[in-house]
Design an enzyme around this catalytic site. Structure first.
Site, PDB file in Angstrom:
ATOM      1  N   TYR A  56     112.987 100.602 113.660  1.00  8.87           N
ATOM      2  CA  TYR A  56     111.442  99.398 113.842  1.00  8.87           C
ATOM      3  C   TYR A  56     110.187 100.327 112.363  1.00  8.87           C
ATOM      4  O   TYR A  56     109.469 101.218 112.356  1.00  8.87           O
ATOM      5  CB  TYR A  56     110.376 100.084 114.665  1.00  8.87           C
ATOM      6  N   GLY A  57     110.271  99.027 111.067  1.00  9.63           N
ATOM      7  CA  GLY A  57     110.075  99.254 109.867  1.00  9.63           C
ATOM      8  C   GLY A  57     110.499 100.088 109.136  1.00  9.63           C
ATOM      9  O   GLY A  57     109.993 100.913 107.893  1.00  9.63           O
TER      10      GLY A  57
END
Length: 279
Positions: A56-57
């Site tokens: 996530y990112g």
């Protein structure tokens, strides 16, 4: 009435309804400020399990959670996942369970989350190009070293879970599962039999189908929303289930958490149990 807590492993107790942080924007500006507010609100409302991942990112999501919540309340569990990396020829995300990658991602997570130990670390996916014994053996070594408390898996089959348990104690499984998508029903059954926590993701997957209409009808009869009905169904489906719905809006967060107070009658549950998947 469903229990308000569940045990992960032998001694870790968390709220029955967790929070998935995947959808939270992390870029600077108003969207990030809203993300921080949503996470803080979740904890204020009693959520004690928050799910994130290196994917996530590339760790940005982990940093967001630390900014919002550190120093963490004693009862809060932030679980993260490793095993997906930008390791393709063009830097694309791909499965990568090589020991060096797993170790590096764990070290990064410890730094970003500002903790000395990740109490629950999950393998995001099994990398078919790396021996399972190498992947789980690395996580087991990290547990021995004190960097990891408990080990979980994500998106596994019953057979993969069986093989994994020969190598390491498995505390949790995080698979896609909801009232309209029960592909992993056998995995849930295996987790229930073994006392392994089952963390369904994509807890609400609405498609244009007659099944969705039936969920909406139940919601209308109960004065609730379809999302609340779907979450209440999950909470009552098995005592090992910990749904982790995610949202970037406080009103949706409040709606989700209110599902814990929704009572599905046996008749309602029977109607939902008999639903087919999306057409």
């Amino acid at each position: 009435m469903t229990s308000t807590e569940i045990r992960i492993g032998e001694d870790l107790r968390v709220s029955r309804l967790g929070f998935g942080a995947m959808h939270l924007p992390t870029e600077p500006g108003p969207a990030r400020r809203r993300s921080l507010a949503v996470v803080r609100r979740a904890v204020e409302l009693g959520v004690t399990l928050i799910d994130t991942a290196h994917l996530y990112g590339g760790g940005a999501n982990e940093e967001l959670l630390a900014e919002a919540l550190h120093p963490y309340p004693a009862e809060l569990l932030i679980t993260t996942k490793v095993g997906v990396a930008r390791s393709g020829p063009s830097g694309e995300w791909r499965l990568d369970g090589r020991p060096s990658v797993l170790r590096d991602q764990v070290d990064q997570a410890l730094r970003r989350l500002r903790v000395e130990r990740i109490e629950l670390l999950q393998l995001h996916r099994i990398d078919p190009q790396t021996p399972l014994a190498d992947q789980l053996g690395t996580l087991r070594e990290l547990r021995t070293e004190g960097k990891v408390g408990r080990i979980g898996l994500s998106e596994v089959t019953v057979e993969e879970l069986r093989q994994a348990r020969r190598i390491v104690d498995v505390a949790s499984v995080q698979n896609r599962y909801n009232v309209l998508d029960r592909e992993h029903e056998p995995v849930l059954a295996a987790c229930e039999a073994a006392g392994i926590a089952f963390l369904p993701w994509r807890t609400v997957a609405w498609g244009e189908s007659g099944a969705r209409a039936e969920v909406a009808a139940v919601a209308d009869e109960l004065g609730a929303t379809s999302t609340q009905v779907a979450l209440a169904w999950l909470l009552g489906r098995s005592p090992v289930i910990v749904p982790i719905p995610g949202t970037a809006r406080i009103d949706h967060l409040d709606e989700n958490l209110a599902a814990q107070r929704l009572h599905l009658t046996p008749a309602h549950r029977d109607r939902l149990d008999r639903l087919p998947g999306p057409a």
